[in-house]
Design a protein around this motif. Structure first.
Motif, PDB file in Angstrom:
ATOM      1  N   ILE A  75       0.808  -1.181  -0.197  1.00 53.03           N
ATOM      2  CA  ILE A  75      -0.156   0.140  -0.010  1.00 53.03           C
ATOM      3  C   ILE A  75       0.791   1.230  -0.045  1.00 53.03           C
ATOM      4  CG2 ILE A  75      -1.669   1.497   1.544  1.00 53.03           C
ATOM      5  CD1 ILE A  75      -2.804  -1.491   2.249  1.00 53.03           C
ATOM      6  N   TRP A  76       1.986   1.369   0.768  1.00 52.46           N
ATOM      7  CA  TRP A  76       2.533   2.614   1.005  1.00 52.46           C
ATOM      8  C   TRP A  76       3.496   2.712  -0.273  1.00 52.46           C
ATOM      9  CZ3 TRP A  76       1.516   6.383   3.179  1.00 52.46           C
ATOM     10  CH2 TRP A  76       2.662   7.344   3.742  1.00 52.46           C
ATOM     11  N   TYR A 119       6.277   5.581   6.790  1.00 54.65           N
ATOM     12  CA  TYR A 119       5.019   5.549   6.997  1.00 54.65           C
ATOM     13  C   TYR A 119       4.478   5.769   8.554  1.00 54.65           C
ATOM     14  CZ  TYR A 119       0.459   3.334   7.476  1.00 54.65           C
ATOM     15  OH  TYR A 119      -1.075   2.904   7.682  1.00 54.65           O
ATOM     16  N   SER A 151       7.954   1.113   6.022  1.00 51.16           N
ATOM     17  CA  SER A 151       6.407   1.069   5.547  1.00 51.16           C
ATOM     18  C   SER A 151       5.781   0.561   6.990  1.00 51.16           C
ATOM     19  CB  SER A 151       6.048   0.169   4.362  1.00 51.16           C
ATOM     20  OG  SER A 151       6.470  -1.162   4.791  1.00 51.16           O
ATOM     21  N   THR A 160      -0.062  11.750 -10.312  1.00 49.58           N
ATOM     22  CA  THR A 160       1.384  12.112  -9.650  1.00 49.58           C
ATOM     23  C   THR A 160       1.728  13.640 -10.209  1.00 49.58           C
ATOM     24  OG1 THR A 160       2.542  11.213 -11.728  1.00 49.58           O
ATOM     25  CG2 THR A 160       2.197   9.818  -9.672  1.00 49.58           C
ATOM     26  N   MET A 179       2.599   1.904  -3.322  1.00 51.53           N
ATOM     27  CA  MET A 179       1.760   2.420  -4.252  1.00 51.53           C
ATOM     28  C   MET A 179       1.184   3.752  -4.176  1.00 51.53           C
ATOM     29  SD  MET A 179      -0.858  -0.646  -5.505  1.00 51.53           S
ATOM     30  CE  MET A 179      -1.942  -0.475  -3.954  1.00 51.53           C
ATOM     31  N   SER A 180       1.210   4.193  -2.672  1.00 51.25           N
ATOM     32  CA  SER A 180       0.862   5.586  -2.364  1.00 51.25           C
ATOM     33  C   SER A 180       1.765   6.621  -2.886  1.00 51.25           C
ATOM     34  CB  SER A 180       0.891   5.555  -0.914  1.00 51.25           C
ATOM     35  OG  SER A 180      -0.129   4.842  -0.219  1.00 51.25           O
ATOM     36  N   MET A 181       3.335   5.961  -2.827  1.00 48.13           N
ATOM     37  CA  MET A 181       4.400   6.971  -3.052  1.00 48.13           C
ATOM     38  C   MET A 181       4.591   6.937  -4.642  1.00 48.13           C
ATOM     39  SD  MET A 181       7.206   6.417  -0.194  1.00 48.13           S
ATOM     40  CE  MET A 181       7.645   4.671  -0.574  1.00 48.13           C
ATOM     41  N   SER A 195       2.365   6.199  -6.987  1.00 46.73           N
ATOM     42  CA  SER A 195       1.093   6.664  -7.653  1.00 46.73           C
ATOM     43  C   SER A 195       0.044   5.650  -7.866  1.00 46.73           C
ATOM     44  CB  SER A 195       1.357   7.368  -8.961  1.00 46.73           C
ATOM     45  OG  SER A 195       1.708   6.327  -9.884  1.00 46.73           O
ATOM     46  N   ALA A 196      -0.034   4.507  -6.917  1.00 47.25           N
ATOM     47  CA  ALA A 196      -0.807   3.532  -6.875  1.00 47.25           C
ATOM     48  C   ALA A 196      -0.772   3.090  -8.261  1.00 47.25           C
ATOM     49  CB  ALA A 196      -2.103   4.041  -6.390  1.00 47.25           C
TER      50      ALA A 196
END
Ligand code: SF4
Length: 957
Positions: free
Chosen positions: A343-344, A803, A939, A788, A346-348, A350-351
């Motif tokens: 998850i992290w 995180y 993370s 992004t 992808m968050s960073m 741009s998923a």
């Protein structure tokens, strides 16, 4: 036409119907399709069929009227094992009748196990079922007695006739022995009687699929359920569910439901004892304690914790009403570390996600990387099978073990645990070495041309003396313009052909190079031969795999199997990078599949007040013991846990238990008894999902916003999470944020101009039940621009963030590129390797979702108790055979469970399916062997599989 399917254990324990020559499960597709006109009648609807992991289009549970199945039939609960379980369930250790009364007398064995079950708690109150089968409370509380007496009696007839728990009855033996040929005697529950009502709700635990279910209610009871059919889905692409969906009926009428608020009356060092209290008393106790903590140490003295036990928008985990309460009261949040690497990452960056998973059907190659999709992500497996059937899509599983997915893929690549990062870098190295990278994609849609300084960060305008943008936007990123032979802001170089992809440049006295060169350099060491040494994957296989990925429409389906080690976030970044380098993103059949979706909620619905700090669960004990995190004071003294079983679902049970014991106050909001409840000072009974109104966002694999309709009244005194929040808010003086009932809040939750324009208000949802949010085959990004900075996807993270904002003394820039870090406990080079030679993995399975369904009688009919899967070589070395008991141990703890010989398990690895509560083990618990010390510090990803153990034959009782 009616087809009878008769099944037994062998059907679902083996996989004879699902060989590679039969890409589609007979339970999953055309033969069972409603639209095909074939009516499927599963004699079982039960453990057997329903345990099968594949999608079911229609299962029609049957009640047989054969004599065997009548009330007078000998109950299976006469078996000694069941008797033990029944005694445990119905009578407390001191002889009081405890909590199993609603189903008592129905001869439904609650658990069938050879392991004597341990009691959860004692209740200082006595309830029993009187001759009219009404619940009566012997305790003095008049109000409680009245309410309980008014609760609906559960008659055997009502239960037997009216439930899809026909499956349960098969499982428990009441229907055991059904054979084909009883057609005339069968009474199908599929036919909806006039007095029945159907409500749309969903199964929304941590599976992520959130399948919509039609819940049939007769006479106030849930009597059946079936996967919901969407109006605009004529081919039933999105319809479906698995056996666990059916089990929600079992969960509603679970004998271990929390019936009423209870407060603890003894020490947390002892087996818990409880006293029933009223809701008013409970809310008063919670609010007085919470307010007292605020008065003494401030709002950060109290935290809320959740896992992912309910993904509804109002009464769910994360935001919703609980998020509102956190914001209103400035409380801390205890962050779960489950799945955070994926998850992290992808968050960073741009998923990265290919949106509609149904586009997997266009893929030519699908790699299941550390995911047993056939058992735990069945919808993706369905699409993969369709792609194979339709155009010969190649399925590849990368997994240390022979999972069902691996067995039925075209290729299984076994890999040493925690070495995935090395394999990924080798694929990237091979891609570059062969010139197979997608230059156009890299140049136009990725961070490849960004200029990187020697410290690893991007060259921005501020590095060149420009003022930071006044609006707070990031300073422009610079690239090298080949035509101008100068560094320029990327926005000033609109022609992507002018962007240099490679080279070292001098800019204002700084030496910079491109991001692509930084990645190339990182990967260059990982030749196939070098990677083979680390991963155990033959160099020739790595070359062949890279070739396949590069020259077909390829997709990687990742879940979290690869991510349960200390080095997991690097691996997560690498998986995304592979697809970026190959340019396999945003194209049909390509991508990295994980999650997508969400709800179009009204952004103004939440509370703007600042919440308290976030505490990674790996740091909970530290914070409780020291009152600080990363130098910042957090005087944590109280906690409320909802939507999750922190003791059962989190690694390092020893640390979690120690933290919970030391907390001055713990309130647990739960549907049923769990291991976490044992440490609570206050227990509050929450509704099951099907007992409350809510909204379900479009989530993993389901492109619809859906209504969740209250199908039946809450059992006993349970309340919806929202109603609990509303009462707490009132007691804490923040009632203004919680006006109205659940439905009023749901209307407010969707009340926005955008939703009104789109026809997506709560009133619309009440009418339509489901509103499509993502079109079939839609690509992400639909407009070609990733979400992004600059709309480009990033394999190099410019400003990697730890995180939760907690910095454990690590340098975030060590995490800005994919890497392989040999720091896992399971590494061959780890100092514990000699002392503890076995790697202990606890993967997910079709049998449960986290800890949610493991108590089901259905399950126990086919899987009586936890098992340790071990290779026969390792078993022989320890003198154990199938069915013996094995003790796994390390310096942290032990667990004892039954041996299951399984040569699909790599030598040197032992496996136990995740989710069992402590009561099912002869001794110990598997999460006592894991450790927060192995958490990925960047993370906060929980290291579920990063565990070394030794094993020995267990001779005890
Ligand atoms: S467990 Fe998952 S796949 Fe099964 S019914 Fe529930 S949401 Fe659907």
């Amino acid at each position: 036409m009616k087809i009878h399917v008769v099944s037994d254990r062998r059907l679902y324990q083996g996989f004879p119907l699902f060989g590679s020559g039969a890409p589609v499960s007979p339970f999953g597709l055309a033969p069972f399709s409603v639209s095909s006109g074939v009516r499927v009648v599963c004699k079982v609807a039960s453990s057997a069929i329903a345990m099968h992991p594949f999608p079911m289009r229609q299962i029609v549970p049957i009640i047989s009227k054969s004599p065997r199945n009548t009330r007078s039939s000998p109950p299976r609960s006469n078996s000694p094992a069941t008797k033990r379980a029944g005694c445990r369930a119905c009578v407390g250790p001191t002889g009081e009748t405890a909590w199993a009364e609603p189903l008592r007398g129905l001869n439904l064995p609650r658990q069938k196990t050879t392991v004597p079950l341990k009691p959860y708690y004692r209740v200082r109150t006595t309830l029993f079922v009187d001759s009219s089968r009404r619940l009566v409370n012997e305790r003095k509380r008049g109000d409680m007695s009245k309410e309980m007496a008014q609760s609906r009696p559960i008659s055997r007839r009502g239960f037997l006739e009216g439930t899809a728990l026909a499956g349960a009855l098969v499982a428990t033996g009441s229907l055991a022995g059904c054979t084909p040929g009883d057609d005339e005697e069968e009474e199908s529950l599929a036919s909806t009687a006039p007095e029945e009502q159907v409500f749309v709700n969903s199964c929304h635990g941590n599976c992520g699929r959130n399948c919509a279910w039609d819940v049939t209610v007769r006479d106030g009871y849930i009597v059946n359920c079936a996967p919901h059919q969407y109006n605009d889905d004529p081919t039933n692409r999105h319809r479906g569910g698995c056996w666990k969906g059916f089990l929600n009926i079992n969960r509603v009428y679970d004998a271990d439901r929390l019936k009423y608020p209870m407060k603890r009356v003894n020490s947390k060092e002892e087996e818990p004892e409880w006293e029933q209290i009223s809701w008013d008393e409970a809310i008063e106790m919670l609010c007085a304690t919470w307010q007292g903590i605020i008065d003494e140490v401030g709002p950060t003295g109290f935290a809320l914790h959740h896992v992912y036990g309910s993904s509804a928008l109002l009464s769910g985990n994360g935001g919703g009403c609980w998020g509102k309460l956190i914001g209103a009261l400035g409380a801390d949040t205890v962050l779960t570390g489950a799945d955070m690497a994926t998850i992290w990452a992808m968050s960073m960056d741009s998923a990265v996600c290919a949106a509609a998973p149904d586009s997997l059907r266009d893929a030519e190659t699908i790699v299941f990387w550390g995911v047993n999709a056939a058992e735990t992500r069945w919808v993706n497996w369905r699409y993969a099978c369709e792609a194979r059937q339709d155009h010969g899509c190649k399925l590849i599983a990368i997994d240390p073990n022979s999972t069902v997915t691996a067995l039925h893929s075209d290729q299984h690549i076994t890999i040493k645990p925690a070495t995935d990062g090395a394999l990924i870098l080798s694929i990237i190295q091979q891609t570059f070495e062969n010139g197979w990278e997608d230059e156009e994609f890299l140049r136009q849609r990725s961070c490849a041309p960004y200029l990187v300084k020697e410290d690893g960060t991007l060259l921005r305008g501020t590095d060149l003396g420009e003022a930071a943008p006044a609006d707070g936007a990031p300073s422009p990123i610079y690239v090298w313009d080949e035509t101008a032979q100068a560094a320029k802001p990327i926005a000033e170089t609109p022609d992507a052909n002018n962007l240099a992809l490679s080279g070292v440049f001098e800019v204002n006295g700084m030496t910079v190079r491109t991001a692509l060169d930084a990645l190339k350099e990182r990967a260059s060491l990982y030749t196939p031969e070098y990677a083979e040494d680390i991963t155990g994957v033959p160099a020739s296989t790595i070359r062949e795999l890279t070739d396949t990925l590069a020259h077909t429409k390829s997709a990687i389906m990742k879940d979290n199997g690869y991510a349960h080690y200390a080095n997991s976030v690097h691996t997560a970044l690498g998986l995304d990078a592979v697809m970026m380098v190959l340019g396999n993103l945003g194209k049909p059949g390509c991508g990295v599949y994980y999650w997508y979706g969400g709800g179009p909620t009204n952004a103004e619905w939440g509370v703007a007040a600042a919440p308290g700090p976030s505490i990674p669960d790996s740091q909970l004990l530290h914070v409780v013991e020291t009152g600080e995190l990363g130098g910042a004071p957090i005087p944590l003294r109280g906690m409320l846990s909802y939507a999750g079983n922190i003791v059962g679902s989190t690694v390092d049970r020893n640390a979690i238990e120690a933290a919970l014991k030391q907390l001055e106050f713990l309130c647990v909001v739960e549907i049923r008894m769990t291991d976490a409840c044992k440490y609570a000072d206050l227990l509050l009974p929450a509704c099951h999902w099907w007992e409350r109104d809510d909204i379900i966002g479009s989530g993993l694999s389901t492109p619809y916003l859906r209504i969740a309709e209250k199908a039946t009244e809450p059992q006993f005194e349970s309340l919806s999470d929202y109603e609990i929040c509303r009462r707490v808010a009132e007691g804490m003086g923040v009632a203004e944020f919680f006006q109205g009932d659940d439905r009023a809040q749901l209307a407010a939750l969707l009340d926005s101009d955008a939703n009104r324009d789109k026809g997506c208000t709560y009133a619309d949802l009440q009418e339509k039940k489901a509103i499509r949010m993502v079109e079939d085959g839609q690509l992400d990004p639909a407009d070609g621009s990733f979400a992004t900075e600059n709309g480009r996807v990033n394999f190099l993270i410019d400003r990697p963030m730890v995180y939760g904002g907690w910095n454990a003394g690590i340098d975030p820039l060590d995490f800005n590129l994919p890497d392989f870090v040999d720091n896992a406990e399971v590494s061959e080079n780890h100092p514990l390797a000699a002392k503890y030679p076995l790697i202990f993995m606890t993967p997910h399975t079709k049998y449960g979702t986290q800890t949610t369904f493991h108590h089901a009688a259905f399950l126990h009919e086919i899987l009586e108790e936890p098992e340790i899967h071990i290779n026969s070589t390792d078993a022989a070395a320890r003198n154990v055979a199938d069915g013996d008991y094995l003790r796994l141990f390390n310096d942290r703890g032990e667990v004892v469970a039954k041996v299951k010989l399984n040569d699909g398990i790599m030598p040197g690895v032992v496996v136990m399916y995740h989710g069992w509560a402590e009561q099912y083990f002869k001794k110990g618990h598997y999460q006592r062997l894991s450790s927060f010390d192995n958490t990925d510090k960047f993370s906060n990803n929980s290291a579920y599989f990063d565990v070394r153990v030794e094993a020995e034959r267990y001779e005890g009782e």
